[in-house]
Structures are given as C-alpha cells and as structure tokens.
Scaffold this motif. Structure first.
Motif, PDB file in Angstrom:
ATOM      1  N   VAL A  22       0.837  -1.202   0.000  1.00 12.38           N
ATOM      2  CA  VAL A  22       0.000   0.000   0.000  1.00 12.38           C
ATOM      3  C   VAL A  22       0.875   1.257   0.000  1.00 12.38           C
ATOM      4  CG1 VAL A  22      -1.674   1.303   1.369  1.00 12.38           C
ATOM      5  CG2 VAL A  22      -1.940  -1.164   1.098  1.00 12.38           C
ATOM      6  N   MET A  23       1.859   1.285   0.875  1.00 16.54           N
ATOM      7  CA  MET A  23       2.685   2.490   1.006  1.00 16.54           C
ATOM      8  C   MET A  23       3.517   2.738  -0.253  1.00 16.54           C
ATOM      9  SD  MET A  23       1.840   3.318   4.090  1.00 16.54           S
ATOM     10  CE  MET A  23       2.959   4.530   4.733  1.00 16.54           C
ATOM     11  N   GLY A  24       3.875   1.659  -0.946  1.00 17.35           N
ATOM     12  CA  GLY A  24       4.765   1.821  -2.098  1.00 17.35           C
ATOM     13  C   GLY A  24       4.049   1.770  -3.440  1.00 17.35           C
ATOM     14  N   ASN A  25       2.733   1.528  -3.436  1.00 17.43           N
ATOM     15  CA  ASN A  25       1.968   1.351  -4.694  1.00 17.43           C
ATOM     16  C   ASN A  25       2.664   0.318  -5.592  1.00 17.43           C
ATOM     17  OD1 ASN A  25       1.546   3.124  -7.778  1.00 17.43           O
ATOM     18  ND2 ASN A  25       0.056   1.768  -6.823  1.00 17.43           N
ATOM     19  N   VAL A  26       2.933  -0.836  -4.995  1.00 16.17           N
ATOM     20  CA  VAL A  26       3.572  -1.896  -5.776  1.00 16.17           C
ATOM     21  C   VAL A  26       2.662  -3.124  -5.827  1.00 16.17           C
ATOM     22  CG1 VAL A  26       5.925  -1.118  -5.359  1.00 16.17           C
ATOM     23  CG2 VAL A  26       4.859  -2.706  -3.760  1.00 16.17           C
ATOM     24  N   HIS A  27       2.848  -3.905  -6.866  1.00 18.19           N
ATOM     25  CA  HIS A  27       1.948  -5.029  -7.137  1.00 18.19           C
ATOM     26  C   HIS A  27       2.713  -6.343  -7.090  1.00 18.19           C
ATOM     27  CE1 HIS A  27       0.814  -1.513  -9.768  1.00 18.19           C
ATOM     28  NE2 HIS A  27      -0.084  -1.495  -8.806  1.00 18.19           N
ATOM     29  N   ILE A  28       2.042  -7.355  -6.537  1.00 17.67           N
ATOM     30  CA  ILE A  28       2.645  -8.696  -6.524  1.00 17.67           C
ATOM     31  C   ILE A  28       1.799  -9.597  -7.407  1.00 17.67           C
ATOM     32  CG2 ILE A  28       3.237 -10.698  -5.100  1.00 17.67           C
ATOM     33  CD1 ILE A  28       3.669  -8.897  -2.777  1.00 17.67           C
ATOM     34  N   GLY A  29       2.443 -10.374  -8.277  1.00 16.24           N
ATOM     35  CA  GLY A  29       1.698 -11.274  -9.159  1.00 16.24           C
ATOM     36  C   GLY A  29       2.470 -12.546  -9.424  1.00 16.24           C
ATOM     37  N   GLY A  30       1.932 -13.330 -10.333  1.00  8.80           N
ATOM     38  CA  GLY A  30       2.592 -14.573 -10.706  1.00  8.80           C
ATOM     39  C   GLY A  30       2.434 -14.795 -12.192  1.00  8.80           C
ATOM     40  N   SER A  31       3.164 -15.756 -12.733  1.00  7.23           N
ATOM     41  CA  SER A  31       3.088 -16.005 -14.166  1.00  7.23           C
ATOM     42  C   SER A  31       3.429 -17.465 -14.454  1.00  7.23           C
ATOM     43  CB  SER A  31       4.068 -15.070 -14.892  1.00  7.23           C
ATOM     44  OG  SER A  31       3.850 -15.099 -16.276  1.00  7.23           O
ATOM     45  N   LEU A  32       2.673 -18.050 -15.365  1.00  5.63           N
ATOM     46  CA  LEU A  32       2.833 -19.474 -15.683  1.00  5.63           C
ATOM     47  C   LEU A  32       3.315 -19.661 -17.123  1.00  5.63           C
ATOM     48  CD1 LEU A  32       2.250 -22.475 -14.857  1.00  5.63           C
ATOM     49  CD2 LEU A  32       0.000 -22.163 -15.906  1.00  5.63           C
ATOM     50  N   ILE A  33       4.440 -20.247 -17.279  1.00  3.57           N
ATOM     51  CA  ILE A  33       5.067 -20.608 -18.574  1.00  3.57           C
ATOM     52  C   ILE A  33       4.799 -19.569 -19.681  1.00  3.57           C
ATOM     53  CG2 ILE A  33       5.283 -23.026 -17.985  1.00  3.57           C
ATOM     54  CD1 ILE A  33       2.891 -23.572 -19.941  1.00  3.57           C
ATOM     55  N   ALA A  34       4.683 -19.997 -20.937  1.00  3.65           N
ATOM     56  CA  ALA A  34       4.455 -19.060 -22.043  1.00  3.65           C
ATOM     57  C   ALA A  34       3.559 -19.731 -23.062  1.00  3.65           C
ATOM     58  CB  ALA A  34       5.782 -18.677 -22.687  1.00  3.65           C
ATOM     59  N   SER A  35       2.778 -18.931 -23.765  1.00  7.30           N
ATOM     60  CA  SER A  35       1.894 -19.483 -24.804  1.00  7.30           C
ATOM     61  C   SER A  35       2.722 -19.801 -26.056  1.00  7.30           C
ATOM     62  CB  SER A  35       0.832 -18.452 -25.163  1.00  7.30           C
ATOM     63  OG  SER A  35       1.457 -17.387 -25.855  1.00  7.30           O
ATOM     64  N   PRO A  36       2.161 -20.593 -26.974  1.00  5.65           N
ATOM     65  CA  PRO A  36       2.901 -20.880 -28.217  1.00  5.65           C
ATOM     66  C   PRO A  36       3.323 -19.610 -28.964  1.00  5.65           C
ATOM     67  CG  PRO A  36       1.063 -22.399 -27.999  1.00  5.65           C
ATOM     68  CD  PRO A  36       0.930 -21.405 -26.879  1.00  5.65           C
ATOM     69  N   GLN A  37       2.434 -18.607 -29.049  1.00  8.40           N
ATOM     70  CA  GLN A  37       2.812 -17.380 -29.778  1.00  8.40           C
ATOM     71  C   GLN A  37       3.963 -16.662 -29.066  1.00  8.40           C
ATOM     72  OE1 GLN A  37       1.800 -16.391 -32.872  1.00  8.40           O
ATOM     73  NE2 GLN A  37       3.511 -14.965 -32.581  1.00  8.40           N
ATOM     74  N   THR A  38       3.900 -16.619 -27.724  1.00 10.82           N
ATOM     75  CA  THR A  38       4.971 -15.956 -26.973  1.00 10.82           C
ATOM     76  C   THR A  38       6.292 -16.697 -27.181  1.00 10.82           C
ATOM     77  OG1 THR A  38       3.326 -15.236 -25.373  1.00 10.82           O
ATOM     78  CG2 THR A  38       5.613 -15.124 -24.663  1.00 10.82           C
ATOM     79  N   LEU A  39       6.228 -18.024 -27.229  1.00 14.69           N
ATOM     80  CA  LEU A  39       7.461 -18.802 -27.482  1.00 14.69           C
ATOM     81  C   LEU A  39       8.027 -18.476 -28.863  1.00 14.69           C
ATOM     82  CD1 LEU A  39       6.498 -22.312 -25.997  1.00 14.69           C
ATOM     83  CD2 LEU A  39       8.089 -20.639 -25.016  1.00 14.69           C
ATOM     84  N   LYS A  40       7.135 -18.362 -29.856  1.00 15.25           N
ATOM     85  CA  LYS A  40       7.613 -18.031 -31.218  1.00 15.25           C
ATOM     86  C   LYS A  40       8.277 -16.656 -31.223  1.00 15.25           C
ATOM     87  CE  LYS A  40       3.841 -20.555 -33.261  1.00 15.25           C
ATOM     88  NZ  LYS A  40       2.503 -20.473 -33.816  1.00 15.25           N
ATOM     89  N   ASP A  41       7.636 -15.679 -30.565  1.00 13.10           N
ATOM     90  CA  ASP A  41       8.208 -14.317 -30.513  1.00 13.10           C
ATOM     91  C   ASP A  41       9.574 -14.341 -29.838  1.00 13.10           C
ATOM     92  OD1 ASP A  41       5.804 -13.500 -31.605  1.00 13.10           O
ATOM     93  OD2 ASP A  41       5.015 -12.657 -29.733  1.00 13.10           O
ATOM     94  N   MET A  42       9.667 -15.108 -28.735  1.00 13.29           N
ATOM     95  CA  MET A  42      10.937 -15.166 -28.004  1.00 13.29           C
ATOM     96  C   MET A  42      12.033 -15.782 -28.884  1.00 13.29           C
ATOM     97  SD  MET A  42      11.913 -17.505 -24.749  1.00 13.29           S
ATOM     98  CE  MET A  42      11.443 -18.913 -25.742  1.00 13.29           C
ATOM     99  N   LEU A  43      11.707 -16.890 -29.568  1.00  8.85           N
ATOM    100  CA  LEU A  43      12.729 -17.550 -30.400  1.00  8.85           C
ATOM    101  C   LEU A  43      13.201 -16.600 -31.508  1.00  8.85           C
ATOM    102  CD1 LEU A  43      11.337 -21.204 -30.685  1.00  8.85           C
ATOM    103  CD2 LEU A  43      13.213 -20.393 -29.250  1.00  8.85           C
ATOM    104  N   GLN A  44      12.286 -15.779 -32.030  1.00 13.94           N
ATOM    105  CA  GLN A  44      12.677 -14.808 -33.057  1.00 13.94           C
ATOM    106  C   GLN A  44      13.624 -13.765 -32.482  1.00 13.94           C
ATOM    107  OE1 GLN A  44      11.864 -15.496 -36.274  1.00 13.94           O
ATOM    108  NE2 GLN A  44      13.525 -13.998 -36.510  1.00 13.94           N
ATOM    109  N   LEU A  45      13.304 -13.277 -31.268  1.00 15.92           N
ATOM    110  CA  LEU A  45      14.191 -12.297 -30.611  1.00 15.92           C
ATOM    111  C   LEU A  45      15.581 -12.912 -30.386  1.00 15.92           C
ATOM    112  CD1 LEU A  45      14.335  -9.480 -28.910  1.00 15.92           C
ATOM    113  CD2 LEU A  45      14.114 -10.991 -26.939  1.00 15.92           C
ATOM    114  N   VAL A  46      15.578 -14.164 -29.911  1.00 12.90           N
ATOM    115  CA  VAL A  46      16.850 -14.861 -29.638  1.00 12.90           C
ATOM    116  C   VAL A  46      17.673 -14.990 -30.929  1.00 12.90           C
ATOM    117  CG1 VAL A  46      17.788 -17.132 -29.004  1.00 12.90           C
ATOM    118  CG2 VAL A  46      16.043 -16.068 -27.585  1.00 12.90           C
ATOM    119  N   ALA A  47      16.981 -15.307 -32.040  1.00  7.84           N
ATOM    120  CA  ALA A  47      17.681 -15.437 -33.322  1.00  7.84           C
ATOM    121  C   ALA A  47      18.181 -14.067 -33.789  1.00  7.84           C
ATOM    122  CB  ALA A  47      16.756 -16.059 -34.366  1.00  7.84           C
TER     123      ALA A  47
END
Ligand SMILES: NC(=O)c1ccc[n+]([C@@H]2O[C@H](COP(=O)([O-])OP(=O)(O)OC[C@H]3O[C@@H](n4cnc5c(N)ncnc54)[C@H](OP(=O)(O)O)[C@@H]3O)[C@@H](O)[C@H]2O)c1
Ligand SMILES: [Zn+2]
Ligand SMILES: [Zn+2]
Length: 369
Positions: A301-326
């Motif tokens: 509250v005092m810092g206006n910060v957010h806590i979250g979580g994230s699960l793996i990556a979707s097929p499209q996100t994986l494709k985008d990442m592999l392109q960035l890596v290349a």
C-alpha cells in the motif's frame, strides 16, 4: 504397442526417490494419434527444476500418475504428421515443445494466444491427461526417445538457432520472457531485477537485456557475480541472510522484479522496497513444501507496488521469443549430458551445479554431445 515402427521409451520415475538417480528406462503407451498430432524423434531435452519438484512430490503426491516420464524442454525431428498439422509443420522439421502440450483451443484465452491460461485447464507435457483427443491418456515428457502430441504446441525452431541451446528456452526462457513482455521490460520498465541466477534466472538476464532493460541480479551469494556480468547484468546484489541490509541504498531502483528463486522464506517488505511506485514483483519460482511468503500489505500500500505470478508461455509468446533470440543472437548457457547419464545429471542439478541449464542429449537419435 503404438502401431509405429518405433517404440515410445523413456526414463521413468516410480516414486519420489527417483530423483536420487533411480529413473528406470521403460516402454510406455502414448496417447492415440490424432490428425493434428505429430510424433517427434527427441534429440535434446533440458532439465527444469519443475521436473524435480514433480518427481520428488515436493508440489504434491502423484498417486495414480506414477510412473512419470518428465522433461518439458524438448527439441526433436518430426517423423510423423497427421492430416491437420498446425504451425506449418512437416516431416523432417526441427520443432520444440515446452511445458504445455494441449488445451481446449476454443475458450476466450485460447483464442487470445493465452493457451497457458485455458479456462478448461492446460495439459502439462508430463503429469497431465489429454481431454480434447485421446481422452484420459497420460502425457509423457522428453527424457525419452519419442514424443507424441498436438502440433499446435510444437514450435518450429528457427534455422539460425542451435537446437540444443533452443531446448531450455521452451520452458525456462519462455517462463521469464512472458512476464518481461507483459510488464514492459525495456519499455516502461527500464530497470529489471532478476532474483535467483539458475536456469530461468540466466534467461531473465539475457532476455531482459535483449529487450533493452538494465538488469540487476539478486543472488544469495557472490559465487555467480562474474557470470551475471558476462550474461549482461549491470548490477549484482548479494542477499546473504539479511535482505534488508543488502538492499540499503538501492530503494526504488527497479520497475519490475521477476523472482525465479525456490527460496521458501523471503523478506518481502525488503524486496518490495527495491520497486518504484507502480512497480511489479512477479513470482515464477514455486518453492516446495507449500511454504509461501505472507502478503506484505503495508509495503504494497505504502509503495503502490503489485505482486503477481506467471505461468510458462503461450505458443505465440514462445515463437516471438525464439525470433528475438535469433535476431539478437542470444546465447543459452548450457551443459550437455548424454541422456543415458540422466541418473547422474538429475542429482547434480539438485546439488546446484548447473551453469546454467543441463540439456540431455539423445545420442542414439542423432543428438550431438
Ligand atoms: N512459473 C512457471 O511457469 C515455472 C516454469 C518453470 C520453472 N518454474 C519454477 O521456477 C523455479 C526456478 O527453476 P529453475 O529451473 O531456474 O531452477 P534452478 O536452475 O535450480 O535455479 C533456482 C535458483 O534459485 C536460487 N535459490 C535461492 N534459494 C534457493 C533455495 N533454497 N533452493 C534452490 N534455489 C535457490 C538459486 O540462485 P542464486 O544462487 O542466484 O541465489 C538457484 O540457482 C523453480 O521453482 C521452478 O519449479 C516455474
Ligand atoms: Zn519447466
Ligand atoms: Zn481454452
């Protein structure tokens, strides 16, 4: 058993002690082949900490899901396609499969390239059951000779990439890339912190750097400082056993923190002090034993910060990442083990020796050590 000239065989765990070097090589029955499935001859498979937390039952009992062939950073050659292959996949292609191998492909989230958050639940590449086709069949992972599953979740590996280096990107890389993109790394999030320099963490450094962010590694000892700098990190914070002390003078220096650590006890108010107002702290690491940090309400509250979580990556996100890596020629720091030595590789990974990802090589299938 599988009506093919090849057999589905792999290294299976029969109980939690399998992580102590007790995986056994067995033959098993894959799902029934569907017209949108492929069969892949496995060349490489990364060892993810999730493989170990599953086998050890650190995340819960497996009950009727034993025996368990884990591995969800799989790269191999397509040897069979049905009449309805997705992603333009043909026989002979080199493709990769990450931690998810199926979903309903119809719900709101599946239609928005968020199959990892499918409303009907995702099918894990191991320790899962298929429901869209071959209902009730168990999923089997990549510590194996062959893999069968839906081509929607098989990602073509760009030709410029070394297929062994591509393997750990399919879970480890995607799992950090997804929240980096979601929370604007290199855009509004100019300063990114990565907690834990392991398999996921090292990709956090290289990928956030490739996206244009300035990276701070937060590690529990000084041992990996030189590596962090070589990977592209600009700052290195050593927590030791007193995070509050370690972070003095670094308050409000980060916009986004990705936590890849397995540590069960974290001084959350201290970590949140590193974030600027509006900043995000995203968990991807999941400690064993169900012990999780309590919600630090005041610091949020005092810092206006957010806590979250994230699960793996979707097929499209994986494709985008592999392109960035290349495009950016991002290197994976891997160490190869013959798949036949999996019972040595897994205990060595548990001992924390990986720098930074172990990749099992299926030499019989043509994988190169
Ligand atoms: N959310 C998802 O979708 C997803 C996907 C894949 C994996 N995961 C999870 O992400 C976590 C990291 O996986 P990984 O494969 O990168 O593991 P890893 O290679 O073993 O790295 C974990 C790192 O955490 C740090 N650490 C701090 N305290 C620790 C402790 N008590 N025990 C072990 N490590 C500790 C270490 O880094 P330092 O030495 O730098 O402190 C270690 O290198 C695991 O919990 C895994 O199950 C989640
Ligand atoms: Zn994984
Ligand atoms: Zn769905």
């Amino acid at each position: 058993m599988s009506n093919t000239e090849y057999k589905f065989e792999g290294w299976a765990g029969f109980g939690p002690d399998s992580v102590e070097g007790k995986l056994k090589f067995i033959e098993y029955e894959p799902k029934q082949f569907a017209e949108d499935d492929i069969d892949m001859k496995i060349l490489y498979c990364g060892i993810c900490a999730s493989d170990i937390s599953t086998l050890s039952e650190g995340w819960g009992e497996l009950k009727d899901m034993w025996p368990q062939v884990v591995g969800h950073e799989i790269v191999g050659e397509v040897v069979r396609v049905g009449s309805n292959p997705q992603n333009g996949i043909k026989k002979g292609d080199i493709v990769g499969v990450g931690a998810q191998c199926d979903s309903c492909l119809q719900c709101h989230y599946c239609n928005k390239d968020k199959e990892n958050y499918c409303s009907k639940g995702m099918t894990g590449t191991y320790n899962g059951k298929f429901s869209r086709t071959s209902e009730g069949s168990k999923s089997y992972g990549g510590y194996a000779n062959y893999w069968r599953g839906p081509s929607h979740f098989a990602i073509p590996i760009p030709k410029e990439l070394d297929p062994a280096e591509a393997a750990p990107l399919l879970c480890g890389g995607g799992t950090v890339y997804s929240p980096l993109i979601e929370h604007g790394a290199g855009k509004q999030a100019t300063n990114v912190g990565i907690i834990g320099l392991g398999g996921l963490g090292h990709f956090g450094v290289t990928l956030a750097t490739a996206l244009g962010a300035e990276v701070t590694v937060i590690s529990h000892s000084a041992r990996k400082q030189k590596d962090a700098e070589e990977l592209g990190a600009k700052h290195f914070l050593i927590t030791g056993d007193d995070e509050a002390k370690a972070f003095k003078g670094h308050e409000r220096s980060l916009d986004l923190i990705i936590c890849t650590s397995n540590a069960p006890d974290m001084n959350m108010p201290a970590y949140l002090s590193l974030l600027r107002p509006g900043g995000n702290f995203i968990f991807v690491g999941i400690p064993e034993g169900g012990q999780v940090p309590t919600i630090p309400l005041f610091a949020m509250v005092m810092g206006n910060v957010h806590i979250g979580g994230s699960l793996i990556a979707s097929p499209q996100t994986l494709k985008d990442m592999l392109q960035l890596v290349a495009d950016k020629k991002v290197k994976s720091w891997i160490q190869k083990w013959s798949m036949d030595k999996v019972n040595e590789a897994v205990p060595s990974m548990i001992a924390g020796n990986a720098r930074y990802r172990y990749v099992l090589v299926n030499e019989k299938n043509g994988g190169k050590l």
